[in-house]
Design a protein around this motif. Structure first.
Motif, mmCIF file in Angstrom:
data_model
loop_
_atom_site.group_PDB
_atom_site.id
_atom_site.type_symbol
_atom_site.label_atom_id
_atom_site.label_comp_id
_atom_site.label_asym_id
_atom_site.label_seq_id
_atom_site.Cartn_x
_atom_site.Cartn_y
_atom_site.Cartn_z
ATOM 1 N N SER A 154 0.833 -1.193 0.000
ATOM 2 C CA SER A 154 0.000 0.000 0.000
ATOM 3 C C SER A 154 0.871 1.246 0.000
ATOM 4 O O SER A 154 2.070 1.185 0.259
ATOM 5 C CB SER A 154 -0.909 0.009 1.238
ATOM 6 N N ASN A 208 -4.748 5.332 -0.598
ATOM 7 C CA ASN A 208 -3.803 4.302 -0.200
ATOM 8 C C ASN A 208 -3.460 3.353 -1.353
ATOM 9 O O ASN A 208 -2.670 2.433 -1.193
ATOM 10 C CB ASN A 208 -4.350 3.499 0.980
ATOM 11 N N VAL A 215 -13.391 -5.835 7.543
ATOM 12 C CA VAL A 215 -13.822 -5.521 6.187
ATOM 13 C C VAL A 215 -12.748 -5.966 5.206
ATOM 14 O O VAL A 215 -11.563 -6.024 5.528
ATOM 15 C CB VAL A 215 -14.079 -4.006 6.010
ATOM 16 N N GLN A 249 -11.687 -3.506 11.432
ATOM 17 C CA GLN A 249 -12.990 -3.130 10.891
ATOM 18 C C GLN A 249 -13.746 -4.324 10.335
ATOM 19 O O GLN A 249 -14.889 -4.202 9.911
ATOM 20 C CB GLN A 249 -12.803 -2.087 9.784
ATOM 21 N N VAL A 258 -11.212 0.750 0.494
ATOM 22 C CA VAL A 258 -11.678 1.604 1.580
ATOM 23 C C VAL A 258 -11.134 3.014 1.464
ATOM 24 O O VAL A 258 -11.853 3.994 1.608
ATOM 25 C CB VAL A 258 -11.300 0.991 2.956
ATOM 26 N N LYS A 259 -9.845 3.128 1.180
ATOM 27 C CA LYS A 259 -9.173 4.413 1.165
ATOM 28 C C LYS A 259 -8.401 4.559 -0.144
ATOM 29 O O LYS A 259 -7.305 4.035 -0.293
ATOM 30 C CB LYS A 259 -8.223 4.527 2.374
ATOM 31 N N HIS A 314 -10.304 -5.202 2.585
ATOM 32 C CA HIS A 314 -9.601 -3.927 2.487
ATOM 33 C C HIS A 314 -9.022 -3.642 1.123
ATOM 34 O O HIS A 314 -8.972 -2.486 0.691
ATOM 35 C CB HIS A 314 -8.483 -3.891 3.538
ATOM 36 N N GLY A 315 -8.528 -4.673 0.418
ATOM 37 C CA GLY A 315 -7.936 -4.412 -0.882
ATOM 38 C C GLY A 315 -7.358 -5.653 -1.514
ATOM 39 O O GLY A 315 -7.326 -6.734 -0.919
ATOM 40 N N ASP A 317 -6.965 -0.257 -2.978
ATOM 41 C CA ASP A 317 -7.613 -0.191 -1.676
ATOM 42 C C ASP A 317 -9.078 0.191 -1.858
ATOM 43 O O ASP A 317 -9.385 1.267 -2.380
ATOM 44 C CB ASP A 317 -6.896 0.835 -0.789
ATOM 45 N N LEU A 344 -7.755 -8.566 4.284
ATOM 46 C CA LEU A 344 -8.881 -8.367 5.192
ATOM 47 C C LEU A 344 -8.348 -7.692 6.440
ATOM 48 O O LEU A 344 -7.465 -8.232 7.112
ATOM 49 C CB LEU A 344 -9.539 -9.694 5.555
ATOM 50 N N GLN A 345 -8.836 -6.510 6.750
ATOM 51 C CA GLN A 345 -8.394 -5.802 7.945
ATOM 52 C C GLN A 345 -9.274 -6.201 9.118
ATOM 53 O O GLN A 345 -10.502 -6.135 9.059
ATOM 54 C CB GLN A 345 -8.453 -4.292 7.735
ATOM 55 N N VAL A 380 -4.246 -8.055 10.278
ATOM 56 C CA VAL A 380 -4.693 -8.433 8.938
ATOM 57 C C VAL A 380 -4.799 -9.944 8.792
ATOM 58 O O VAL A 380 -4.169 -10.712 9.517
ATOM 59 C CB VAL A 380 -3.743 -7.908 7.834
#
Length: 390
Positions: free
Chosen positions: A303, A377, A342, A340, A373-374, A344-345, A371, A336-337, A312
């Protein structure tokens, strides 16, 4: 006077006989990469490095020898497009990244191996501590058993050439005035493991305990001693399928519990082809666990923020082709983070190396992390490199 002269001749003869068998060589490499998060602004990095190695045997069978390597590297970083107030950056460092006296002693029932000096050391997971260190190692091995002990000190390393993390998971900062050499943060690593090769059906089982004693409070982060206990198990499932399972449980000052676990499968369908798949788990703050922390910096995925291996779950897949003069590898992973819970990427990469001549190789890598989510990133990176050896 006569005795002194004779002693000098004896010492000179011993040194000369060893120097006749001295081996040396070197590597010069060039690497250029460009990366971006949203294809609006780019970072360009150009680096060159030179390595010179030397091996001096002290016995005819090289059971005792001195191995050394010195290196110099510089990096030039530039933001594109060039903007006022955003300067380019030039960094360089020199290091003696190998200085090891090693010896092998044949005992009555096994073999003793000794190493003293600066050399690469890794725990059995390859994740907690995987770097150079100054110290000594002792190992005793017989066909069915091997014991290994390491003790060292990291405070004399070049902090510009190794990245270690504090108890909060942040990299120790280097002195901005240091241009060539900056002493790294001081830890005393102690590692002890026992390996049972060929335990059953050519499987290998290893147990390890390690401790990392922090010697100095830095940037408001108190001294934190970290302890780990690890297990490794691996071997063949068939003639062409192998597995590897590693897990380590750690604690900072015995006040928390953290875990890293990795499972990998490797398949060799034919010569030169490797298919791999696996999963990696680095604990976060869930189920009473603490966030997994390493001593050596370990990037989990590519990232833009260079996330560390913590909090993770990664699923991985790889496919590689290797021939006499080339290597091509394809790799993918999903992130997978845990904090959260969720997705993630995702990340994909292509790596290639071609040996143009026996002493000259070219390579290129492409890596993309997206990513979900963000978006800032995201990280898209392309690298070209060349290596000359002599």
């Amino acid at each position: 006077m006569k005795k002194s002269f004779v002693s000098f001749l004896v010492v000179f003869s011993l040194l000369f006989s060893s120097l006749c068998a001295v081996e040396w060589g070197g590597i010069v490499n060039d690497e250029t990469y460009i990366n971006s998060s949203e294809f609006k602004d780019y970072n360009l990095s150009q680096s060159n490095a030179a390595y010179l190695w030397l091996t001096i045997p002290f016995t005819e069978d090289s059971s005792w020898k001195l191995s050394t390597e010195a290196m110099y590297k510089y990096t030039f970083d530039l933001s594109l497009p060039v903007k006022s107030g955003v300067p380019s950056e030039f960094t360089s460092f020199a290091d003696l990244d190998l200085f090891k006296l090693s010896g092998i002693i044949e005992a009555e029932k096994g073999t003793i191996s000794l190493d003293f000096g600066r050399f690469f050391v890794s725990d059995i997971t390859g994740m907690v501590f995987s770097q150079n260190s100054d110290g000594f190692s002792f190992s005793y091995s017989v066909p069915a058993f091997k014991a290994f002990l390491y003790g060292g000190y990291t405070g004399l390393l070049n902090g510009l050439n190794v990245t270690m993390l504090d108890a909060a998971g942040s990299a120790f900062e280097n002195n901005p005035q240091s241009k060539i050499y900056d002493f790294a943060h001081g830890f005393i690593p102690v590692i002890f493991n026992i390996t049972l090769p060929g335990l059953f059906a050519n499987h290998t089982l290893s147990f390890e305990s390690s401790a990392f004693f922090d010697l100095k409070e830095t940037s408001g982060v108190p001294r934190t001693n970290t302890f780990y206990g690890a297990l490794s198990l691996g071997g063949p499932l068939s003639n062409s399928i192998y597995y590897s399972l590693v897990s380590t449980v750690g604690s900072q000052n015995f006040k928390n519990i953290m875990n890293y676990t990795s499972l990998g499968i490797s398949i060799f369908p034919t010569d030169g082809i490797l298919i791999s798949a696996g999963a990696k788990y680095a604990s976060g703050k869930e189920l009473g666990m603490a966030e997994f922390k390493t001593i050596t910096s370990q990037t989990a995925y590519n990232s833009f923020e260079e996330a560390q291996m913590t909090n993770v779950i990664l699923s991985t897949f790889g496919l590689s082709f290797a021939g006499l003069n080339y290597y091509v590898g394809l790799n993918a992973l999903a992130v997978l983070q845990l904090s959260q819970t969720v997705f993630h990427g995702v990340q994909g990469s292509l790596s290639s190396t071609f040996n143009v001549f026996s002493d000259f190789s070219l390579g290129a890598d492409i890596c993309a992390y997206y990513d979900v989510v963000k978006k800032s990133n995201n990280n898209y990176k392309a690298t070209v490199r060349a290596v000359i050896s002599f």
